[in-house]
Motif scaffolding. Sequence first.
Motif, PDB file in Angstrom:
ATOM      1  N   MET A 154      87.633  38.153   1.733  1.00 60.76           N
ATOM      2  CA  MET A 154      88.190  38.723   0.518  1.00 60.76           C
ATOM      3  C   MET A 154      89.706  38.497   0.534  1.00 60.76           C
ATOM      4  O   MET A 154      90.364  38.801   1.518  1.00 60.76           O
ATOM      5  CB  MET A 154      87.855  40.226   0.481  1.00 60.76           C
ATOM      6  CG  MET A 154      88.250  40.884  -0.797  1.00 60.76           C
ATOM      7  SD  MET A 154      87.935  42.672  -0.866  1.00 60.76           S
ATOM      8  CE  MET A 154      86.214  42.781  -0.554  1.00 60.76           C
ATOM      9  N   PRO A 155      90.262  37.963  -0.550  1.00 60.79           N
ATOM     10  CA  PRO A 155      91.706  37.718  -0.603  1.00 60.79           C
ATOM     11  C   PRO A 155      92.508  39.016  -0.507  1.00 60.79           C
ATOM     12  O   PRO A 155      92.019  40.099  -0.825  1.00 60.79           O
ATOM     13  CB  PRO A 155      91.909  37.066  -1.967  1.00 60.79           C
ATOM     14  CG  PRO A 155      90.564  36.595  -2.376  1.00 60.79           C
ATOM     15  CD  PRO A 155      89.561  37.461  -1.706  1.00 60.79           C
ATOM     16  N   ASP A 156      93.757  38.884  -0.076  1.00 57.89           N
ATOM     17  CA  ASP A 156      94.600  40.064   0.143  1.00 57.89           C
ATOM     18  C   ASP A 156      94.802  40.887  -1.118  1.00 57.89           C
ATOM     19  O   ASP A 156      94.771  42.116  -1.077  1.00 57.89           O
ATOM     20  CB  ASP A 156      95.958  39.645   0.697  1.00 57.89           C
ATOM     21  CG  ASP A 156      95.868  39.246   2.155  1.00 57.89           C
ATOM     22  OD1 ASP A 156      94.881  39.644   2.803  1.00 57.89           O
ATOM     23  OD2 ASP A 156      96.782  38.552   2.637  1.00 57.89           O
ATOM     24  N   ALA A 157      95.031  40.231  -2.260  1.00 57.80           N
ATOM     25  CA  ALA A 157      95.268  40.969  -3.504  1.00 57.80           C
ATOM     26  C   ALA A 157      94.033  41.776  -3.902  1.00 57.80           C
ATOM     27  O   ALA A 157      94.138  42.933  -4.323  1.00 57.80           O
ATOM     28  CB  ALA A 157      95.650  40.012  -4.623  1.00 57.80           C
ATOM     29  N   VAL A 158      92.869  41.182  -3.736  1.00 53.71           N
ATOM     30  CA  VAL A 158      91.622  41.872  -4.088  1.00 53.71           C
ATOM     31  C   VAL A 158      91.363  43.004  -3.098  1.00 53.71           C
ATOM     32  O   VAL A 158      90.943  44.103  -3.483  1.00 53.71           O
ATOM     33  CB  VAL A 158      90.443  40.879  -4.118  1.00 53.71           C
ATOM     34  CG1 VAL A 158      89.148  41.582  -4.462  1.00 53.71           C
ATOM     35  CG2 VAL A 158      90.717  39.762  -5.107  1.00 53.71           C
TER      36      VAL A 158
ATOM     37  N   VAL B 134      90.107  46.162  -9.745  1.00 54.93           N
ATOM     38  CA  VAL B 134      89.522  45.345  -8.670  1.00 54.93           C
ATOM     39  C   VAL B 134      88.805  44.148  -9.280  1.00 54.93           C
ATOM     40  O   VAL B 134      88.979  43.006  -8.844  1.00 54.93           O
ATOM     41  CB  VAL B 134      88.541  46.168  -7.806  1.00 54.93           C
ATOM     42  CG1 VAL B 134      87.832  45.284  -6.795  1.00 54.93           C
ATOM     43  CG2 VAL B 134      89.265  47.293  -7.115  1.00 54.93           C
ATOM     44  N   TRP B 135      88.028  44.394 -10.308  1.00 52.67           N
ATOM     45  CA  TRP B 135      87.264  43.328 -10.940  1.00 52.67           C
ATOM     46  C   TRP B 135      88.203  42.291 -11.574  1.00 52.67           C
ATOM     47  O   TRP B 135      88.027  41.085 -11.388  1.00 52.67           O
ATOM     48  CB  TRP B 135      86.320  43.924 -11.989  1.00 52.67           C
ATOM     49  CG  TRP B 135      85.467  42.901 -12.660  1.00 52.67           C
ATOM     50  CD1 TRP B 135      84.440  42.200 -12.120  1.00 52.67           C
ATOM     51  CD2 TRP B 135      85.602  42.447 -14.006  1.00 52.67           C
ATOM     52  NE1 TRP B 135      83.912  41.342 -13.053  1.00 52.67           N
ATOM     53  CE2 TRP B 135      84.607  41.483 -14.217  1.00 52.67           C
ATOM     54  CE3 TRP B 135      86.464  42.789 -15.045  1.00 52.67           C
ATOM     55  CZ2 TRP B 135      84.464  40.848 -15.438  1.00 52.67           C
ATOM     56  CZ3 TRP B 135      86.301  42.151 -16.259  1.00 52.67           C
ATOM     57  CH2 TRP B 135      85.317  41.189 -16.444  1.00 52.67           C
ATOM     58  N   VAL B 136      89.214  42.763 -12.290  1.00 49.68           N
ATOM     59  CA  VAL B 136      90.150  41.849 -12.944  1.00 49.68           C
ATOM     60  C   VAL B 136      90.950  41.062 -11.905  1.00 49.68           C
ATOM     61  O   VAL B 136      91.145  39.848 -12.047  1.00 49.68           O
ATOM     62  CB  VAL B 136      91.090  42.624 -13.902  1.00 49.68           C
ATOM     63  CG1 VAL B 136      92.241  41.764 -14.375  1.00 49.68           C
ATOM     64  CG2 VAL B 136      90.309  43.170 -15.077  1.00 49.68           C
ATOM     65  N   THR B 137      91.397  41.722 -10.847  1.00 55.46           N
ATOM     66  CA  THR B 137      92.151  41.039  -9.797  1.00 55.46           C
ATOM     67  C   THR B 137      91.306  39.948  -9.152  1.00 55.46           C
ATOM     68  O   THR B 137      91.784  38.842  -8.887  1.00 55.46           O
ATOM     69  CB  THR B 137      92.622  42.043  -8.723  1.00 55.46           C
ATOM     70  OG1 THR B 137      93.366  43.074  -9.365  1.00 55.46           O
ATOM     71  CG2 THR B 137      93.474  41.377  -7.669  1.00 55.46           C
ATOM     72  N   ARG B 138      90.044  40.231  -8.930  1.00 56.25           N
ATOM     73  CA  ARG B 138      89.148  39.241  -8.337  1.00 56.25           C
ATOM     74  C   ARG B 138      88.962  38.044  -9.263  1.00 56.25           C
ATOM     75  O   ARG B 138      88.995  36.893  -8.833  1.00 56.25           O
ATOM     76  CB  ARG B 138      87.802  39.893  -8.045  1.00 56.25           C
ATOM     77  CG  ARG B 138      86.826  38.992  -7.361  1.00 56.25           C
ATOM     78  CD  ARG B 138      85.561  39.763  -6.983  1.00 56.25           C
ATOM     79  NE  ARG B 138      84.542  38.853  -6.560  1.00 56.25           N
ATOM     80  CZ  ARG B 138      83.648  38.308  -7.363  1.00 56.25           C
ATOM     81  NH1 ARG B 138      83.647  38.608  -8.639  1.00 56.25           N
ATOM     82  NH2 ARG B 138      82.750  37.470  -6.905  1.00 56.25           N
ATOM     83  N   GLN B 139      88.780  38.313 -10.566  1.00 55.51           N
ATOM     84  CA  GLN B 139      88.608  37.231 -11.523  1.00 55.51           C
ATOM     85  C   GLN B 139      89.864  36.361 -11.614  1.00 55.51           C
ATOM     86  O   GLN B 139      89.785  35.134 -11.652  1.00 55.51           O
ATOM     87  CB  GLN B 139      88.269  37.798 -12.908  1.00 55.51           C
ATOM     88  CG  GLN B 139      86.946  38.507 -12.982  1.00 55.51           C
ATOM     89  CD  GLN B 139      85.783  37.596 -12.681  1.00 55.51           C
ATOM     90  OE1 GLN B 139      85.784  36.429 -13.051  1.00 55.51           O
ATOM     91  NE2 GLN B 139      84.784  38.110 -11.995  1.00 55.51           N
TER      92      GLN B 139
ATOM     93  N   GLN C 269      90.284  32.430 -10.626  1.00 54.85           N
ATOM     94  CA  GLN C 269      90.730  31.463 -11.631  1.00 54.85           C
ATOM     95  C   GLN C 269      91.947  30.682 -11.142  1.00 54.85           C
ATOM     96  O   GLN C 269      92.062  29.490 -11.361  1.00 54.85           O
ATOM     97  CB  GLN C 269      91.055  32.193 -12.924  1.00 54.85           C
ATOM     98  CG  GLN C 269      91.188  31.289 -14.115  1.00 54.85           C
ATOM     99  CD  GLN C 269      91.295  32.081 -15.394  1.00 54.85           C
ATOM    100  OE1 GLN C 269      91.804  33.192 -15.397  1.00 54.85           O
ATOM    101  NE2 GLN C 269      90.821  31.509 -16.476  1.00 54.85           N
ATOM    102  N   ARG C 270      92.864  31.348 -10.453  1.00 52.13           N
ATOM    103  CA  ARG C 270      94.081  30.677  -9.983  1.00 52.13           C
ATOM    104  C   ARG C 270      93.852  29.835  -8.751  1.00 52.13           C
ATOM    105  O   ARG C 270      94.444  28.778  -8.583  1.00 52.13           O
ATOM    106  CB  ARG C 270      95.166  31.706  -9.679  1.00 52.13           C
ATOM    107  CG  ARG C 270      95.746  32.321 -10.909  1.00 52.13           C
ATOM    108  CD  ARG C 270      96.854  33.273 -10.551  1.00 52.13           C
ATOM    109  NE  ARG C 270      97.385  33.895 -11.757  1.00 52.13           N
ATOM    110  CZ  ARG C 270      98.142  34.961 -11.758  1.00 52.13           C
ATOM    111  NH1 ARG C 270      98.468  35.541 -10.621  1.00 52.13           N
ATOM    112  NH2 ARG C 270      98.588  35.471 -12.885  1.00 52.13           N
ATOM    113  N   ASN C 271      93.006  30.305  -7.842  1.00 55.45           N
ATOM    114  CA  ASN C 271      92.860  29.642  -6.554  1.00 55.45           C
ATOM    115  C   ASN C 271      91.550  28.904  -6.383  1.00 55.45           C
ATOM    116  O   ASN C 271      91.281  28.386  -5.312  1.00 55.45           O
ATOM    117  CB  ASN C 271      93.017  30.669  -5.424  1.00 55.45           C
ATOM    118  CG  ASN C 271      94.366  31.328  -5.485  1.00 55.45           C
ATOM    119  OD1 ASN C 271      95.385  30.655  -5.495  1.00 55.45           O
ATOM    120  ND2 ASN C 271      94.386  32.643  -5.558  1.00 55.45           N
TER     121      ASN C 271
END
Length: 117
Positions: free
Chosen positions: A1-5, A58-63, A67-69
């Motif tokens: 899981m990415p750090d931001a998520v 959480v959901w928006v950050t994951r999306q 999309q970016r990475n």
Amino acid sequence: MPDAVRTAAVRAVLIVSLTIIQAMVAFLSTLTGSWLAFPMVLSSVASTVVATWSVLDVWVTRQVWNQRNGVVSVPSSSARQIRRERRRSRRAERAAERDGTGGAIGGRQNTGDFSRA
């Protein structure tokens, strides 16, 4: 899981757990007829809105991260296979240029590899 998520998920878990505790205190103070019941019920409603917002975050950050990475590399990822095939064809083109053979027509080699999924 990415750090931001992960950060958003930890924040959401903390907020949701505090909201549950607050709702329980509101319920128990309502049962006992305490003066604290009404303010706790109001703040529980507000906390529920904030907790819902944090879970959506959480959901928006994951999306946004996806999309970016791009797709997280897992063995079944089709994006990973396409990148690997592109890398192979670029290496083959560079090798052909170094050898002086010029490569295939239009510089495209191994196009049949893209049809494999």
